[in-house]
Design a protein around this motif. Structure first.
Motif, PDB file in Angstrom:
ATOM      1  N   ARG A   1       0.827  -1.195   0.000  1.00 49.21           N
ATOM      2  CA  ARG A   1       0.000   0.000   0.000  1.00 49.21           C
ATOM      3  C   ARG A   1       0.867   1.254   0.000  1.00 49.21           C
ATOM      4  O   ARG A   1       1.972   1.254   0.551  1.00 49.21           O
TER       5      ARG A   1
ATOM      6  N   PRO B   1      -5.071  -7.020  -3.114  1.00 55.25           N
ATOM      7  CA  PRO B   1      -5.946  -5.981  -3.656  1.00 55.25           C
ATOM      8  C   PRO B   1      -7.371  -6.184  -3.142  1.00 55.25           C
ATOM      9  O   PRO B   1      -7.840  -7.307  -3.000  1.00 55.25           O
TER      10      PRO B   1
ATOM     11  N   GLU C   1     -12.170  -3.632  -7.076  1.00 51.90           N
ATOM     12  CA  GLU C   1     -11.012  -3.040  -6.408  1.00 51.90           C
ATOM     13  C   GLU C   1      -9.706  -3.530  -7.028  1.00 51.90           C
ATOM     14  O   GLU C   1      -8.742  -2.770  -7.144  1.00 51.90           O
ATOM     15  N   THR C   2      -9.659  -4.793  -7.433  1.00 55.10           N
ATOM     16  CA  THR C   2      -8.448  -5.316  -8.074  1.00 55.10           C
ATOM     17  C   THR C   2      -8.187  -4.590  -9.386  1.00 55.10           C
ATOM     18  O   THR C   2      -7.041  -4.224  -9.692  1.00 55.10           O
TER      19      THR C   2
ATOM     20  N   GLU D   1      -9.239  -1.557 -10.142  1.00 53.14           N
ATOM     21  CA  GLU D   1      -8.903  -0.169  -9.847  1.00 53.14           C
ATOM     22  C   GLU D   1      -7.484  -0.026  -9.310  1.00 53.14           C
ATOM     23  O   GLU D   1      -6.761   0.909  -9.678  1.00 53.14           O
ATOM     24  N   GLU D   2      -7.068  -0.932  -8.440  1.00 49.69           N
ATOM     25  CA  GLU D   2      -5.786  -0.781  -7.757  1.00 49.69           C
ATOM     26  C   GLU D   2      -4.598  -1.229  -8.592  1.00 49.69           C
ATOM     27  O   GLU D   2      -3.532  -0.597  -8.546  1.00 49.69           O
TER      28      GLU D   2
ATOM     29  N   ASN E   1      -2.533   2.112  -9.185  1.00 53.36           N
ATOM     30  CA  ASN E   1      -3.107   3.433  -8.969  1.00 53.36           C
ATOM     31  C   ASN E   1      -2.418   4.098  -7.781  1.00 53.36           C
ATOM     32  O   ASN E   1      -1.463   3.561  -7.211  1.00 53.36           O
TER      33      ASN E   1
ATOM     34  N   GLU F   1      -3.130   4.401  -4.789  1.00 50.88           N
ATOM     35  CA  GLU F   1      -3.238   3.741  -3.488  1.00 50.88           C
ATOM     36  C   GLU F   1      -2.186   2.656  -3.295  1.00 50.88           C
ATOM     37  O   GLU F   1      -2.034   2.129  -2.191  1.00 50.88           O
ATOM     38  N   VAL F   2      -1.475   2.301  -4.360  1.00 45.21           N
ATOM     39  CA  VAL F   2      -0.557   1.162  -4.331  1.00 45.21           C
ATOM     40  C   VAL F   2       0.840   1.619  -4.715  1.00 45.21           C
ATOM     41  O   VAL F   2       1.040   2.269  -5.738  1.00 45.21           O
TER      42      VAL F   2
END
Length: 200
Positions: A47, A62, A80-81, A83-84, A126, A128-129
């Protein structure tokens, strides 16, 4: 060496978790598997570092909280996977769902869906990661990588069980993701005493 077929068979007999109505926020994550020359490997994210995030810099899967746009928890994990990390799970094989885990320090209930991917394309992170990487399942089950260590969380210092990852400069694997990995290894290896001994 454990095979994907063995993992399929061992997860197939698990009952579908019963939805629980409590104060905890429903959250979903994706445990992604691929087959390498030495056996299955597991996909992790690191993260991004953010003082507002209690999991800042932690290693995890994720995923995220169930959103209003999500049809169900599985959809939340897949959304979410994407997106991230930019990985689409639409055509991936979902081979099971682990029993839900509740947070020890935050009021969340985490559903973990397990996917097998024949091939994984490019990964697009993205904001967040910070990083994404694969770890052989055999390394996660290696007794020599099990330890108890101190971590900082929400201003507190905690003594926690953890796994030392092979990637240089990464935090240890601990917390909810650690508990999910321990549960997964016990289920697919038909053990109940991991961590501590044995191999997978």
């Amino acid at each position: 060496m454990i095979t994907i077929d063995q993992i399929r068979n061992r997860l197939a007999v698990l009952p579908e978790p019963i939805a629980a109505a409590d104060h905890r926020s429903p959250t979903a994550v994706a445990l992604l598997l691929r087959m390498d020359s030495g056996g299955p490997s597991v996909f992790f994210i690191e993260r991004a570092f953010d003082d507002r995030d209690p999991w800042s810099g932690n290693i995890g899967f994720p995923g995220g909280r169930l959103g209003e746009e999500d049809l169900d928890l599985r959809h939340a994990a897949e959304r979410e996977t994407m997106e991230e990390v930019g990985i689409s799970l639409v055509d991936a094989e979902r081979i099971g769902r682990l029993p839900d885990i509740v947070g020890a320090h935050l009021p969340v209930r985490v559903a973990c869906f397990v996917y097998f991917m024949e091939s994984v394309g490019s990964v697009n992170l993205n904001a967040e990661v910070n990083d994404a990487f694969w770890v052989p399942l055999a390394m996660l089950a290696d007794p020599g990588r099990q330890l108890t260590t101190q971590v900082s969380f929400a201003g507190d210092t905690l003594d926690v069980p953890a796994i030392l990852l092979p990637q240089t400069g990464k935090q240890v694997l601990w917390g909810i993701t650690y508990r999910l990995i321990v549960q997964f290894i016990n289920l697919v290896s038909c053990r109940s005493d991991f961590p501590g001994q044995g191999a997978i």
